[in-house]
Design a protein around this motif. Sequence first.
Motif, short mmCIF file in Angstrom:
data_model
loop_
_atom_site.label_atom_id
_atom_site.label_comp_id
_atom_site.label_asym_id
_atom_site.label_seq_id
_atom_site.Cartn_x
_atom_site.Cartn_y
_atom_site.Cartn_z
N GLN A 154 0.82 -1.21 0.00
CA GLN A 154 0.00 0.00 0.00
C GLN A 154 0.86 1.26 0.00
OE1 GLN A 154 -3.30 0.09 -0.13
NE2 GLN A 154 -4.01 -1.92 0.49
N ALA A 155 1.95 1.24 0.79
CA ALA A 155 2.82 2.42 0.83
C ALA A 155 3.51 2.63 -0.51
CB ALA A 155 3.87 2.24 1.94
N GLY A 156 3.92 1.55 -1.16
CA GLY A 156 4.51 1.67 -2.49
C GLY A 156 3.52 2.25 -3.48
N TYR A 157 2.27 1.86 -3.35
CA TYR A 157 1.24 2.38 -4.25
C TYR A 157 1.06 3.89 -4.06
CZ TYR A 157 -3.07 2.07 -7.01
OH TYR A 157 -4.02 2.20 -7.99
N ALA A 158 1.02 4.33 -2.79
CA ALA A 158 0.91 5.76 -2.53
C ALA A 158 2.10 6.52 -3.12
CB ALA A 158 0.81 6.01 -1.03
N THR A 195 2.14 -0.31 -9.81
CA THR A 195 0.75 -0.68 -10.14
C THR A 195 -0.17 0.53 -10.00
OG1 THR A 195 1.16 -2.93 -9.41
CG2 THR A 195 -1.12 -2.32 -9.66
N VAL A 196 0.11 1.55 -10.76
CA VAL A 196 -0.70 2.77 -10.69
C VAL A 196 -1.41 3.05 -12.01
CG1 VAL A 196 0.64 3.83 -8.84
CG2 VAL A 196 1.35 4.17 -11.21
N VAL A 197 -1.42 2.05 -12.89
CA VAL A 197 -2.06 2.20 -14.20
C VAL A 197 -3.53 2.65 -14.09
CG1 VAL A 197 -2.74 0.98 -16.30
CG2 VAL A 197 -0.48 0.59 -15.30
N PRO A 198 -4.32 2.13 -13.12
CA PRO A 198 -5.72 2.57 -13.06
C PRO A 198 -5.87 4.08 -12.95
CG PRO A 198 -5.40 0.67 -11.65
CD PRO A 198 -4.04 1.08 -12.10
N HIS A 199 -4.89 4.73 -12.36
CA HIS A 199 -5.02 6.16 -12.12
C HIS A 199 -4.34 7.00 -13.20
CE1 HIS A 199 -7.13 5.20 -8.56
NE2 HIS A 199 -6.20 4.31 -8.29
N VAL A 200 -3.89 6.35 -14.24
CA VAL A 200 -3.68 7.03 -15.51
C VAL A 200 -4.94 6.89 -16.35
CG1 VAL A 200 -2.23 7.22 -17.56
CG2 VAL A 200 -1.20 6.46 -15.41
N ALA A 201 -5.56 5.72 -16.28
CA ALA A 201 -6.77 5.45 -17.05
C ALA A 201 -7.96 6.28 -16.56
CB ALA A 201 -7.12 3.96 -16.98
N LEU A 202 -8.09 6.47 -15.25
CA LEU A 202 -9.26 7.16 -14.71
C LEU A 202 -9.33 8.63 -15.13
CD1 LEU A 202 -11.78 6.82 -12.95
CD2 LEU A 202 -10.37 7.38 -10.97
N PRO A 203 -8.24 9.42 -15.01
CA PRO A 203 -8.33 10.80 -15.50
C PRO A 203 -8.59 10.87 -17.01
CG PRO A 203 -6.45 10.54 -14.05
CD PRO A 203 -6.97 9.17 -14.32
N LEU A 204 -8.08 9.88 -17.76
CA LEU A 204 -8.35 9.85 -19.19
C LEU A 204 -9.86 9.69 -19.43
CD1 LEU A 204 -7.51 9.68 -22.14
CD2 LEU A 204 -7.00 7.25 -21.79
N ALA A 205 -10.49 8.77 -18.70
CA ALA A 205 -11.94 8.59 -18.85
C ALA A 205 -12.70 9.84 -18.44
CB ALA A 205 -12.39 7.39 -18.02
N ALA A 206 -12.29 10.47 -17.33
CA ALA A 206 -12.98 11.68 -16.87
C ALA A 206 -12.81 12.82 -17.87
CB ALA A 206 -12.43 12.09 -15.51
N HIS A 207 -11.64 12.91 -18.49
CA HIS A 207 -11.38 13.97 -19.46
C HIS A 207 -12.25 13.80 -20.71
CE1 HIS A 207 -9.31 16.77 -22.07
NE2 HIS A 207 -9.08 15.80 -22.93
N LEU A 208 -12.41 12.57 -21.17
CA LEU A 208 -13.15 12.33 -22.41
C LEU A 208 -14.67 12.37 -22.20
CD1 LEU A 208 -10.98 9.45 -23.92
CD2 LEU A 208 -11.02 11.84 -24.63
#
Length: 396
Positions: free
Chosen positions: A62-66, A119-132
């Motif tokens: 979890q700390a690595g993810y943060a 493992t932070v790929v979801p939080h590249v994908a999420l702003p992309l979805a919100a932007h589009l």
Amino acid sequence: MTSETGEAAGGGGIAPGLVALLALVAGVSVANLYYVQPLLPTLAARFGADPSGIGRVAVLTQAGYAAGLLLFIPLGDAVERKRLILWLCAATTAALLGVAAAPSLAWLGAASLLVGLFTVVPHVALPLAAHLAAPAERGRVIGAVLGGLLAGILSARALGGLVAQALGWRAVYLVAAAAMAALGVALQVLLPRQPPEASLPYRALLRSLGTLLRRHRELRRASLLGAAGMGAFSVLWTALAFHLAAPPFGLGSGVAGLFGLAGAAGVVAAPLVGRVADRRGARFTSGLALTTLLLAWAVLALLGWRLWGLLAGVLLLDVGVQANQVSNLARVHALEPAARSRLNTVYMVAYFVGGAAGTWSAARAWAAWGWPGVCAAGAAFAAAGLVAWATDAPSS
């Protein structure tokens, strides 16, 4: 796919096929953080660690993810997102192979830290979805991507427990590495390129995180509520495998993993919560979600000695944390379109700091006081979030 995306970016909303792809990306990637939870008793026995000691492995993940959210996700505003996602997929694959090869507890902890870091790929994908997404559909789209993310969390626990029971715990991480490699290949073919929205150097991107936090009161409020919700969530999933392995249950990692499927209602709830947030406002939804989390811990404290009581508590907890997450992110992604990746960074760092605190608290509470202590710790996180929500002046 590319033409559909282009139309979406022009203001007509995001294409359904791209929403589904981004939900899949979120689910497959986030699963890497949660394979360890049903395996903790198995890992403790393998490496000769007590519950508190082996709990540090989950804390390090979890700390690595943060840390990864802080270091990598701001780049989503300044570099081409497809390239960033592919690089992170490759690094995550290597880190998962490192966990599978771990000969010692220290190696396991270090490799788990790297798994979390990349493992932070979801939080590249999420702003992309919100932007589009068009403004009127943003809550629904965020809910759909988060539904994919929750499906990944649930399947990770079930898959981790069952594969470990059948083939050993190392096989779990070999399967995870293969899934990330396959995801990278699929994204290379299917994901359209998305140009960056800012041209800031890396240091300026990091400095701007503090500026955004000071500028947006809504970001500070959402981050606090998110951290409390994730803390309450992590307490359960850190301690559940130990609770199921102890009397009166005496159950193994496979059953602990299958308990994750009790939260499948959260996958269905996420888009529905997004629609409620679009109509009633994010603050209303946050209050309802935090109340559900507190109720979940009351159920777990009173009825958690029976399997059906555990199932009821898990279901409520997963729905509550998902509702809290959707409402908070709907609030955050409405603030400043050109800075969505950085806004997401600030929120998610707070979110997983809360998760790491919940994991640490659960390991300590279980070692000292058993299940009653775990329930007290989880309820404390939920109550803290509800108090912060109740003392906040309404603005949405």
